[in-house]
Design an enzyme around this catalytic site. Structure first.
Site, short mmCIF file in Angstrom:
data_model
loop_
_atom_site.label_atom_id
_atom_site.label_comp_id
_atom_site.label_asym_id
_atom_site.label_seq_id
_atom_site.Cartn_x
_atom_site.Cartn_y
_atom_site.Cartn_z
N TRP A 9 0.85 -1.19 0.00
CA TRP A 9 0.00 0.00 0.00
C TRP A 9 0.89 1.24 0.00
CZ3 TRP A 9 -1.65 2.81 4.87
CH2 TRP A 9 -2.55 3.85 4.58
N GLN A 27 4.72 5.37 -4.82
CA GLN A 27 5.83 6.09 -4.21
C GLN A 27 7.20 5.69 -4.76
OE1 GLN A 27 5.60 5.57 0.05
NE2 GLN A 27 4.37 7.39 0.33
N TYR A 64 -5.05 -0.43 -4.63
CA TYR A 64 -3.77 0.23 -4.42
C TYR A 64 -3.22 0.71 -5.76
CZ TYR A 64 -3.75 -1.94 0.26
OH TYR A 64 -4.07 -2.32 1.54
N SER A 87 -0.22 -0.84 9.44
CA SER A 87 0.34 0.34 10.10
C SER A 87 0.83 0.07 11.51
CB SER A 87 -0.68 1.49 10.10
OG SER A 87 -0.05 2.71 10.38
N PRO A 88 1.59 -1.01 11.74
CA PRO A 88 2.10 -1.28 13.08
C PRO A 88 3.11 -0.24 13.56
CG PRO A 88 3.10 -2.77 11.50
CD PRO A 88 2.00 -2.04 10.76
N LYS A 138 11.27 9.14 13.55
CA LYS A 138 11.81 10.09 12.56
C LYS A 138 11.21 11.49 12.67
CE LYS A 138 10.27 7.72 8.98
NZ LYS A 138 10.00 7.31 7.56
N GLN A 166 15.26 -1.38 4.53
CA GLN A 166 14.19 -1.31 5.53
C GLN A 166 13.63 -2.69 5.82
OE1 GLN A 166 11.65 1.50 3.44
NE2 GLN A 166 12.07 3.09 4.96
N ASN A 212 13.67 -4.53 9.51
CA ASN A 212 12.41 -4.73 10.21
C ASN A 212 12.05 -6.18 10.45
OD1 ASN A 212 12.08 -1.97 10.45
ND2 ASN A 212 10.76 -1.79 8.66
#
Length: 334
Positions: free
Chosen positions: A21, A27, A54, A206-207, A216, A291, A295
């Site tokens: 998403w 993006q 999306y 969205s954790p 940030k 990333q 993660n």
């Protein structure tokens, strides 16, 4: 990477799900998206979440291209239906039989697969009889186009009604995909207890609270260049609710906790949602392969009770907990 069962089923999924998403087809460029997917695969992620809406179907195309050539049986691919797609005509939205049946075929074509492992109602459709929606899902399962059915952002009453109809039709709801993080806990009071009773797991989005829990963003300071809060393609609107100084001040208190645990703040946020036994997986997006590498280290982390208490002391006071915040549109969007 560790794995958990999804709901009351035999399907195991990776504790970290790669989601696209706001990234693929929007993006980040397609070659970067492909490298992110490659990094996810190399890190042991087997579960991939997308949706037809999306980037108005482009995200499914990018994910399908990125996974091409992988052993299909080794992957769990999730997609969704509800939001407007394509030319966004009067039947290009919702959970009517027409839209569901046309949407699954479009998703399979774009994802370059014969079936998806999990097909999800992206929201509850107040304009379509639930019986019609669940019958369409039952037919899709029987046709082999989806192995399992889930939903997204359904409240406790909707989950209960949907699960009852699914049982009557010979299949089961096994998952719900809600927003969930240290800062957004609206599922805890009613959705999670109902889900536990019904054999439904959460796959949470969205954790890291749209990046806010990475640390940030600083209170009183402008958002960094290149961050989601600066994204005019849609990312900025999704993070606005968390960009209050009192929230950012509270989040800053998490940094020493993360450091003591040998974790980044993002890893701490992902590990926190995975401490909830009703959470099967946390969805992680990425705009850079590194990333992903960072993660995924949240998988398998155990946070002791005292650490959880310190996290709650730091940010619990600014967390949203109202179950009424789990709500689907009052009318079909256009």
């Amino acid at each position: 990477m560790e794995f958990r069962y999804l709901g009351n089923s035999g399907l195991k999924i990776s504790e970290i799900t790669y989601g696209n998403w706001l990234t693929h087809g929007s993006q980040v460029e397609n070659d970067v998206a492909a490298r992110c997917v490659r990094a996810a695969l190399d890190a042991g992620i087997t579960s991939f979440d997308t949706a037809d809406a999306y980037a108005n179907t482009a995200a499914e195309v990018v994910l399908g291209d990125a996974l091409k050539g992988e052993r299909r049986a080794s992957l769990e691919i999730f997609t969704k239906v509800y939001w407007p797609t394509g030319p966004k005509g009067h039947n290009d939205v919702g959970l009517s039989r027409k839209h569901i049946m046309e949407s699954i075929d479009g998703s399979l074509m774009r994802l370059q697969t014969d079936y998806v492992d999990l097909y999800q109602a992206h929201r509850y459709d107040v304009e379509t009889p639930l019986e019609e929606t669940m019958q369409a899902f039952a037919d899709i399962v029987r046709a082999g186009k989806a192995l399992y059915i889930g939903v997204s952002e359904w409240d406790a009453d909707q989950l209960r009604a949907g699960a009852a109809l699914a049982k009557d039709l010979g299949f089961q709801l096994i998952s719900n995909q809600p927003q969930y993080s240290m800062l957004w806990r609206v599922i805890e009071d009613t959705v999670v207890p109902t889900s536990e009773e019904l054999g439904i797991s959460q796959i949470v989005w969205s954790p890291v609270a749209q990046g806010v829990l990475t640390g940030k963003y600083k209170a009183g300071a402008p958002a960094p260049e290149g961050s989601r809060a600066r994204d005019e393609k849609g990312g900025a609107t999704t993070v606005t609710g968390f960009m209050r100084d009192e929230v950012l001040t509270a989040v800053a208190k998490l940094e020493p906790i993360a450091t003591e645990q040998g974790l980044t703040m993002a890893q701490l946020a992902l590990a926190w949602v995975l401490q909830n036994p009703n959470v099967a997986s946390a969805i992680m997006g990425a705009s850079r392969p590194e990333q992903v590498v960072d993660n995924v280290r949240a998988s398998g982390v155990t946070l002791d009770a005292d650490v959880l208490a310190r996290i709650d002391e730091a940010v619990g006071g600014v967390a949203e907990r109202d179950p009424a915040q789990t709500v689907s549109p009052a009318a079909r969007p256009v």
